[in-house]
Write an enzyme that holds these catalytic residues in place. Structure first.
Site, PDB file in Angstrom:
ATOM      1  N   CYS A 341       0.821  -1.215   0.000  1.00 17.04           N
ATOM      2  CA  CYS A 341       0.000   0.000   0.000  1.00 17.04           C
ATOM      3  C   CYS A 341       0.851   1.258   0.000  1.00 17.04           C
ATOM      4  CB  CYS A 341      -0.942   0.046   1.202  1.00 17.04           C
ATOM      5  SG  CYS A 341      -2.393  -0.943   0.989  1.00 17.04           S
ATOM      6  N   ASN A 342       2.023   1.183  -0.619  1.00 17.37           N
ATOM      7  CA  ASN A 342       2.870   2.371  -0.658  1.00 17.37           C
ATOM      8  C   ASN A 342       3.532   2.446  -2.028  1.00 17.37           C
ATOM      9  OD1 ASN A 342       5.072   4.257  -0.236  1.00 17.37           O
ATOM     10  ND2 ASN A 342       4.512   4.123   1.918  1.00 17.37           N
TER      11      ASN A 342
END
Ligand SMILES: *Cc1c(COP(=O)(O)O)cnc(C)c1O
Length: 784
Positions: A341-342
Site C-alpha cells: 500500500c505504498n
C-alpha cells in the site's frame, strides 16, 4: 455494558446523556495522549485513518474552485487517492523537494492548498520531519494546510502536539494500530484551522441543528463543538468506550509510548544488524534492505521499527516473496509482502519506472500475487514490523528462520545420492500401481479404488474425480482445504452398485451432524433419472476462474455440509462439457480443470505438449508447468515419499502420509527390487508412462503449497512435509512433489481398449524417460 444502558447521543434521556458524557471524557483522554490541549484541538472519531483523510478531502473538494493538493512520495495509497478529487496536484519525489517548496514564500496557488505526508512510512518505517507543518504554515501564510498521516508512527512512537503553532492542521491515525482493538480511527483537528472544513456541503444525522426541506431548502449546522459537525450518523459508541479501556490497559502494560519507542528501537536495531550481516557461504548478502541513507535504526527521530527487504539466493538472484510468505505462514511469522500500500515508496526503492509497473500489471502482476519477480526485478517487498509486544526472542527466531531456509551454507541435498540401479533388464518394469484414488468432492477426502477393480480413465482424469465441489453460499467460490482443513474429514464413497455417492463424516466431524450419511445419485442427468428441480445452474469460482456448475437445491444436502464445516455452503456438480471426442461417458463427466484446459487452449492431446521437458533437478531449471495446480491426473512415487520421510524423520519431524499429496496414482517399485536400489525422484525424468495397457503423458512436476501440511485424518495443520520439501525439492524458488499427467487416448476409432480405457491397482508401470520417448510413441501407434 453489563451495568449500564448506553443510548444514542443527542437525546435528553439518561441513557443518552450517559453516553455523551463518557464519550466527551474519552476524547479528552485521547487528546492528552498526544499532549494536545483541548482548547486548541478537537477529535473527530472516524472508522479508520482513511475515513479521516476522506473527511478532510470532502471539505477541500467542496471549495468553490476546488483545491491544490501536494503529497509526499512515501505516502500511503489512502493519501495518494485524494489527488483524484483535486483541481491540481503534485507528487513530491523527495524530502529536498518538499523542503525547497516549503521554504518558498507564498507564490503558490490561488486555490486553497492541502499538503499531506506520512509521519512514518508504512513501507520501511522511515520517519519524516515533523517540522514541515510549521514551515508551511509560516511561509505560505495560511494558503496551504497540512495533513499529517500519523497512522504508522503512533503505534510505536509518541506524537507531541503540545505547541499548536507547530502542529499539523489535521492529523489522522488508526487507533487499532496502537491498541489492537477497537477498530476505530481519529482525526485530530487544530481548531484554529477548522473553518476551511466548514465548507463541506454534506450534512448527515447528528451534524445539523435544523433542516428545512419542503417548500424551502435550508439547514443550520451544529455549532457548539467542532466534532459535532463532522461525525455523520451515530458514533460507534461502544467502540469508543472500548477505547477508554484500551488506553488504560495499554498504559498499565507498556507505561507510555516513549517506552514503547525505546523498546522497539532496540529490537529493530538488532534485527537490522542481523539481517544486514546475513551472508551466503560465498559471501553474497542475503538481504537487500530498503533503508534511506538519512535514517538510522536506533535513532527514533528518523527511523521506526519496520524493515523492508528482499532476499537474494546464493547466485545473486531474487527469492520470490510468495515463497517466503508460504514458509513464514508455516512457521507462524506474520509478515507482509507485495506492494505494501505504498506505491511511491516501493517504486522508488525497487527502481521501477511507471512503464515497468504498467507492463507488470498487464503481465498479470497484482499486489500479493505469486508472480513477483519480473525481468529479474522484484515487484514487491517483504516487510517485518515490530511492536510493543515484540521480544528479542521474536527477532532471533526470525533471523534463524531466514538462516534455515534461505541461507546457502552447504550444498543443497536436492541431488539424490547415487544409487545402483536395479540390474534387471530394462524391458521388465520395475514399477507397479500401488493405489488409485479419486477425490469425488474437490478438496474433500480421497476414495480408494478397490484392488482388482478396473477404473476408467478419461481424457479429463479418472472417472468420478472432482465431479463435485462445495460452494460458499455467499461468495460462490469453491471451498478449499487451504482455508477449511476440516474438508479432509468429509469422506465420499462411490457406490457403483447402488448408483450412489455416499458422503460420510470422520474424525472430529463425526458427532457434529446428526445425520450419519447422506447420498446423492451418481447419475448426472436429472432429466433422465430424477426430478428436474434437483439442480440449479450456477457459476462457481474455482481457483479464480468462473466455471459453470449445477447446485443441488435440496436443503438437507446443504444443511449437512454447512453443519459439518460450520460455513454456509452448497453441494454443486460440474456439468457435462461437450468435447467432441465421441464416447458419451467421457464428455458427460467433465471437470473444472478440463474447462480450464479448454479455456487456456492447452489441451491438445495426444502427444503435443511442446516444451515441457524437465531438466535434471539440481541444475536449477525446471520445466514450466502448464497449469499451476490442476491437471487431469496426479502421480506420486512411493520411493520419493520414502526418501522424503527419511529426511523428515532424521530431523525429528512427523512423517508425511501419502494422502496429504492428494495423488490419484501412487506408483511403487517392485518388491523384488534389491534393497537400496530404490530410485526416488526418478519420475522427474519420465516423459511418458505406460500403465497396464494405457499411455500417459507427463505434463510436469506439481507445485506445492502449505496445503500438504493438513493431516488428512485429523485435519490438523503441521509444519511437515512442507518444511523438508522446501529444503530438498525447491527449484527456482518453487517447491515440487509429484507429477502431473494426462491420459493419451488410443485413436484407433473403435477397439474395446480405446472405448473403455481402464487401469487397475497392481498394473505394471513402464516409464519412458526423455531418451525413450520416441519409442513410447512408436509403441503407442502399434497399440493403435
Ligand atoms: C495503515 C495506514 C493507513 C491506513 O489506515 P486505515 O486505518 O487502514 O485507514 C494510512 N497511512 C499509513 C501510514 C498507515 O500505516
Amino acid at each position: 455494558m453489563i451495568s449500564n444502558l448506553y443510548g444514542n447521543p443527542h437525546s435528553a434521556s439518561n441513557s443518552s446523556q450517559l453516553t455523551t458524557k463518557r464519550i466527551e471524557d474519552i476524547r479528552l483522554k485521547l487528546l492528552k495522549l498526544f499532549n494536545a490541549d483541548p482548547e486548541h484541538f478537537d477529535v473527530v472519531f472516524v472508522a479508520n485513518a482513511t475515513a479521516g483523510i476522506k473527511l478532510v478531502m470532502e471539505a477541500f473538494k467542496d471549495q468553490e474552485k476546488g483545491f491544490w493538493y501536494g503529497y509526499h512520495r512515501d505516502s500511503h495509497t489512502s493519501v495518494i487517492g485524494v489527488r483524484e478529487t483535486a483541481a491540481q496536484h503534485r507528487c513530491f519525489t523527495s524530502d529536498a523537494e518538499v523542503r525547497q517548496w516549503a521554504n518558498e514564500l507564498d507564490n503558490e496557488p490561488r486555490l486553497p492548498g492541502l499538503f499531506a505526508y506520512p509521519a512514518q512510512s508504512n513501507m520501511n518505517g522511515r520517519r519524516l520531519p515533523l517540522d514541515w507543518s510549521r514551515r508551511i504554515r509560516s511561509n505560505k501564510q495560511g494558503a496551504v494546510y497540512t495533513l499529517l498521516d500519523a497512522a504508522a508512527l503512533v503505534s510505536t512512537s509518541p506524537l507531541d502536539l503540545g505547541e499548536p503553532k507547530n502542529a499539523p492542521d489535521f492529523t489522522v491515525l488508526s487507533l487499532y494500530k496502537m491498541f489492537g482493538f477497537p477498530d476505530l480511527g481519529a482525526l485530530i483537528v487544530l481548531k484554529e484551522s477548522s473553518k476551511i472544513l466548514d465548507t463541506r456541503r454534506y450534512f448527515g444525522g447528528g451534524t445539523v441543528e435544523m433542516v428545512v426541506c419542503l417548500k424551502e431548502q435550508w439547514h443550520a449546522k451544529k455549532s457548539e463543538t467542532l466534532h459535532e459537525r463532522f461525525e455523520d450518523g451515530t458514533l460507534p459508541i461502544h467502540s469508543i468506550m472500548a477505547l477508554d479501556t484500551a488506553m488504560s490497559v495499554h498504559r498499565d502494560l507498556f507505561g507510555s509510548l516513549a517506552r514503547i519507542s525505546k523498546h522497539t528501537a532496540f529490537l529493530a536495531t538488532r534485527l537490522y544488524e542481523d539481517l544486514f550481516s546475513l551472508r551466503h557461504s560465498n559471501g553474497i548478502a542475503v538481504c537487500k534492505i530498503y533503508k534511506e541513507p538519512t535514517s538510522a535504526y536506533g535513532d527514533t527521530r528518523t527511523q521506526g521499527p519496520i524493515i523492508a527487504f528482499n532476499l537474494r539466493n546464493h547466485l545473486g538472484g531474487w527469492v520470490r516473496n510468495a515463497e517466503v510468505e508460504k514458509l513464514a505462514a508455516i512457521k507462524n511469522f506474520q509478515l507482509r509482502t507485495g506492494g505494501l500500500c505504498n506505491p511511491g515508496g516501493v517504486a522508488s526503492s525497487l527502481g521501477l519506472a511507471p512503464w515497468e509497473m504498467k507492463e507488470n500489471f498487464s503481465a498479470g502482476q497484482r499486489c500479493g500475487s505469486d508472480n513477483d519477480i519480473i525481468c529479474a526485478k522484484p515487484t514487491g517487498m517483504i516487510r517485518v514490523s515490530l511492536g510493543a509486544m515484540s521480544t528479542l526472542k521474536d527477532v532471533c527466531s526470525f533471523v534463524d528462520f531466514l538462516r534455515e531456509f534461505f541461507v546457502h551454507d552447504r550444498p543443497l541435498s536436492a541431488t539424490p545420492p547415487v544409487t545402483t540401479p536395479c540390474t534387471e533388464p530394462p524391458t521388465q518394469s520395475l514399477f507397479h500401481v500401488e493405489s488409485i484414488s479419486v477425490y469425488p468432492i474437490k478438496s474433500c477426502a480421497a476414495w480408494s479404488v478397490p484392488p482388482g477393480e478396473p477404473w476408467e480413465v478419461r481424457r479429463e482424469g479418472l472417472a468420478w474425480d472432482r465431479e463435485w465441489c462445495l460452494v460458499h453460499q455467499g461468495t460462490g467460490t469453491a471451498l478449499s482445504q487451504k482455508r477449511y482443513p476440516k474438508m479432509a474429514l468429509i469422506r465420499p464413497v462411490i457406490d457403483l452398485e447402488k448408483g450412489l455417492l455416499r458422503i460420510q463424516l470422520s474424525g472430529s466431524l463425526r458427532n457434529v451432524v446428526s445425520t450419519p450419511e447422506i447420498t446423492v445419485p451418481l447419475s448426472a442427468d436429472p432429466l433422465l433419472f430424477s426430478d428436474k428441480a434437483m439442480y440449479k445452474d450456477t457459476t462457481t469460482k474455482v481457483c479464480g476462474d468462473s466455471i459453470s456448475t449445477k447446485t443441488y437445491r435440496s436443503g438437507g444436502v446443504s444443511a449437512f455440509f454447512t453443519q459439518a464445516l460450520g460455513v454456509a455452503c452448497h453441494l454443486a456438480r460440474f456439468p457435462a462439457v461437450g468435447n467432441g471426442r465421441g464416447p458419451v461417458t467421457s464428455s458427460r463427466h467433465a471437470k473444472a480443470h478440463l474447462q480450464k484446459y479448454q479455456k487456456a487452449g492447452g489441451m491438445h492431446l495426444p502427444g503435443a505438449f511442446p516444451d515441457t521437458r524437465l531438466l535434471a533437478p539440481g541444475c536449477g531449471v525446471s520445466k514450466p508447468i502448464l497449469l499451476s495446480n490442476e491437471s487431469p491426473i496426479l502421480i506420486i512415487s512411493r520411493s520419493s515419499l520414502n526418501r522424503l520421510n527419511e529426511l523428515i524423520k532424521a530431523e525429528g519431524g512427523k512423517a508425511a502420509q501419502a494422502e496429504v499429496f492428494r495423488a490419484n496414482i501412487v506408483v511403487a517399485e517392485n518388491l523384488d527390487c534389491p534393497p537400496g536400489a530404490e530410485q526416488p525422484y526418478t519420475e522427474d525424468d519420465w516423459r511418458y508412462l505406460q500403465i497396464g495397457q494405457q499411455y500417459f503423458e507427463m505434463l510436469g512436476p506439481c507445485r506445492r503449497c502449505q496445503m500438504v501440511c493438513v493431516d488428512q485424518y485429523t485435519a490438523e495443520r503441521n509444519q511437515e512435509p512442507f518444511v523438508t520439501l522446501s529444503k530438498t525439492r525447491r527449484f527456482d524458488g518453487r517447491v515440487y512433489f509429484g507429477e502431473h499427467t494426462a491420459h493419451v487416448p488410443a485413436n484407433d476409432g473403435g477397439s474395446l481398449l480405446a472405448q473403455n480405457p481402464t487401469i487397475t491397482v497392481g498394473d505394471t508401470v513402464h516409464p519412458f524417460p526423455e531418451e525413450e520417448a520416441e519409442e513410447a510413441l512408436r509403441l503407442q501407434s502399434l497399440v493403435s
